[in-house]
Motif scaffolding. Sequence first.
Motif, PDB file in Angstrom:
ATOM      1  N   GLU A 119      -7.454   3.157   4.321  1.00 58.82           N
ATOM      2  CA  GLU A 119      -7.979   4.130   5.281  1.00 58.82           C
ATOM      3  C   GLU A 119      -8.731   3.435   6.404  1.00 58.82           C
ATOM      4  O   GLU A 119      -8.637   3.837   7.572  1.00 58.82           O
TER       5      GLU A 119
ATOM      6  N   THR B 290      -7.603   3.580  10.265  1.00 57.51           N
ATOM      7  CA  THR B 290      -8.564   4.052  11.264  1.00 57.51           C
ATOM      8  C   THR B 290      -8.696   3.050  12.408  1.00 57.51           C
ATOM      9  O   THR B 290      -8.756   3.445  13.580  1.00 57.51           O
ATOM     10  N   GLN B 291      -8.723   1.777  12.083  1.00 62.24           N
ATOM     11  CA  GLN B 291      -8.814   0.750  13.128  1.00 62.24           C
ATOM     12  C   GLN B 291      -7.562   0.731  13.996  1.00 62.24           C
ATOM     13  O   GLN B 291      -7.647   0.538  15.216  1.00 62.24           O
TER      14      GLN B 291
ATOM     15  N   HIS C  53      -7.915   3.634  16.337  1.00 60.48           N
ATOM     16  CA  HIS C  53      -8.877   3.332  17.399  1.00 60.48           C
ATOM     17  C   HIS C  53      -8.274   2.397  18.435  1.00 60.48           C
ATOM     18  O   HIS C  53      -8.519   2.542  19.639  1.00 60.48           O
TER      19      HIS C  53
END
Length: 98
Positions: free
Chosen positions: A47, A51-52, A55
């Motif tokens: 996760e 998420t990175q 982003h």
Amino acid sequence: MTIFINFLRSLLLTIIFSFVAPMLLVGGGLSLLSLIGHFPGLQELTEAIATQIMHFLATFGSGTPLRGLFVISLTWSFVGALFDMYAYYRCQILRIDS
């Protein structure tokens, strides 16, 4: 005339494949992370990585990951088209010299 049509066909295919390649890479990477996340103990790690990635894509897309993916795909297709045109030009120059 047939050389020009072959050039346009090659250019179009290069643009299409260069546009689709980053989408497949990012989609495949996120899918792989999703599959790995089903193993016990790896859910938090996958996760965090996903998420990175989101982003990173949002950075290029003015806050939207999907728009960022399109920007990166368009850039890849532009570079692929430039490379294809250079290769065609170089092939023509080598053909004239021989």
